[in-house]
Design a protein around this motif. Structure first.
Motif, PDB file in Angstrom:
ATOM      1  N   TRP A  74       6.935  -1.435   7.101  1.00 57.38           N
ATOM      2  CA  TRP A  74       6.230  -0.202   6.786  1.00 57.38           C
ATOM      3  C   TRP A  74       7.150   0.981   6.997  1.00 57.38           C
ATOM      4  O   TRP A  74       8.161   0.898   7.677  1.00 57.38           O
ATOM      5  N   MET A 131      -8.285  -5.455   4.275  1.00 58.68           N
ATOM      6  CA  MET A 131      -8.426  -4.252   3.457  1.00 58.68           C
ATOM      7  C   MET A 131      -8.906  -4.610   2.059  1.00 58.68           C
ATOM      8  O   MET A 131      -8.888  -5.768   1.657  1.00 58.68           O
ATOM      9  N   TRP A 142       4.663   3.711   2.936  1.00 59.96           N
ATOM     10  CA  TRP A 142       4.160   2.441   2.453  1.00 59.96           C
ATOM     11  C   TRP A 142       3.973   1.442   3.584  1.00 59.96           C
ATOM     12  O   TRP A 142       4.497   1.620   4.682  1.00 59.96           O
ATOM     13  N   TRP A 163      -3.528   7.748   5.466  1.00 63.18           N
ATOM     14  CA  TRP A 163      -3.924   6.497   6.104  1.00 63.18           C
ATOM     15  C   TRP A 163      -2.775   5.917   6.911  1.00 63.18           C
ATOM     16  O   TRP A 163      -2.986   5.175   7.846  1.00 63.18           O
ATOM     17  N   LEU A 221       0.886  -1.159   0.000  1.00 62.99           N
ATOM     18  CA  LEU A 221       0.000   0.000   0.000  1.00 62.99           C
ATOM     19  C   LEU A 221       0.924   1.209   0.000  1.00 62.99           C
ATOM     20  O   LEU A 221       1.770   1.335   0.887  1.00 62.99           O
ATOM     21  N   ARG A 222       0.788   2.071  -0.987  1.00 67.72           N
ATOM     22  CA  ARG A 222       1.665   3.241  -1.095  1.00 67.72           C
ATOM     23  C   ARG A 222       0.857   4.508  -0.870  1.00 67.72           C
ATOM     24  O   ARG A 222      -0.302   4.588  -1.257  1.00 67.72           O
ATOM     25  N   GLU A 223       1.532   5.514  -0.308  1.00 65.60           N
ATOM     26  CA  GLU A 223       0.860   6.774  -0.016  1.00 65.60           C
ATOM     27  C   GLU A 223       1.876   7.908  -0.091  1.00 65.60           C
ATOM     28  O   GLU A 223       3.027   7.731   0.272  1.00 65.60           O
ATOM     29  N   TRP A 281      -6.765  -1.222  -3.054  1.00 65.92           N
ATOM     30  CA  TRP A 281      -5.835  -0.262  -2.466  1.00 65.92           C
ATOM     31  C   TRP A 281      -4.393  -0.689  -2.643  1.00 65.92           C
ATOM     32  O   TRP A 281      -3.474   0.075  -2.363  1.00 65.92           O
ATOM     33  N   LEU A 282      -4.170  -1.918  -3.082  1.00 68.01           N
ATOM     34  CA  LEU A 282      -2.833  -2.508  -3.094  1.00 68.01           C
ATOM     35  C   LEU A 282      -2.285  -2.695  -4.499  1.00 68.01           C
ATOM     36  O   LEU A 282      -3.026  -2.743  -5.466  1.00 68.01           O
ATOM     37  N   GLU A 283      -0.985  -2.854  -4.567  1.00 67.24           N
ATOM     38  CA  GLU A 283      -0.328  -3.260  -5.802  1.00 67.24           C
ATOM     39  C   GLU A 283       0.679  -4.347  -5.452  1.00 67.24           C
ATOM     40  O   GLU A 283       1.066  -4.490  -4.285  1.00 67.24           O
ATOM     41  N   ARG A 328       3.966  -2.885   3.622  1.00 69.98           N
ATOM     42  CA  ARG A 328       4.193  -4.078   2.796  1.00 69.98           C
ATOM     43  C   ARG A 328       3.839  -5.331   3.580  1.00 69.98           C
ATOM     44  O   ARG A 328       4.056  -5.400   4.793  1.00 69.98           O
TER      45      ARG A 328
END
Length: 164
Positions: free
Chosen positions: A120, A152, A56, A133, A41-43, A156-158, A58
């Motif tokens: 993270w 989740m 992020w 988030w 999840l990246r932000e 939202w993820l890659e 992971r």
């Protein structure tokens, strides 16, 4: 539509390949997620100079759950996303999937994943951007620790690079 809602809808639109069916992936397409996949999840990174996501979370997919959910109207909080509190972010996340127009309200298929957290990087101060988030060692209102499982939305993820 508020900025944050637009961003979340954009994330959902970009995640289409991640949510693809079980058919084999053709060249250039992404395959469907499976238990054991590394995801991230990246932000952040939406500034003028810093384009790559800065923060992020992971982990590894522990379990996948397909379900039908009601996509209601996205919450309108009456303030810019830069003024969102942690509770506001949690409210928006809980409302997902959501839509901007009443005509689009209805049941949709969603893919939920249980992510086993292994690493993270979160901001600890408001360095030029509001907290999202991921903030101060937390994902929304959950304090992160190695080995915890977070439920989740898969959109939202890659996929991330496999670790050796």
């Amino acid at each position: 539509m508020c900025k944050a809602t637009g961003a979340f809808i954009g994330v959902l639109l970009l995640a289409g390949p991640f949510l693809a069916g079980a058919a084999p992936a053709a060249a250039g397409e992404r395959r469907a997620p499976q238990a054991g996949d590394c995801v991230i999840l990246r932000e952040g990174g939406s500034g003028w100079l810093l384009k790559a996501p800065t923060y992020w979370l992971r982990g590894t997919i522990d379990r996948l759950v397909r379900e039908r959910r009601m996509a209601g109207i996205c919450p309108l909080l009456g303030k810019p996303s830069a003024a969102y509190t942690r509770a506001d972010h949690a409210q928006v996340a809980a409302a997902m999937p959501c839509v901007a127009n009443a005509a689009d309200v209805g049941e949709v298929d969603v893919l939920r994943v249980h992510v086993l957290v292994d690493a993270w990087e979160t901001p600890w101060s408001h360095q030029g951007s509001p907290p999202g988030w991921l903030f101060r060692g937390q994902f929304l209102d959950q304090t992160l620790h190695r080995g915890m499982v977070i439920d989740m939305d898969a959109s939202w993820l890659e996929f991330c690079e496999e670790r050796s």
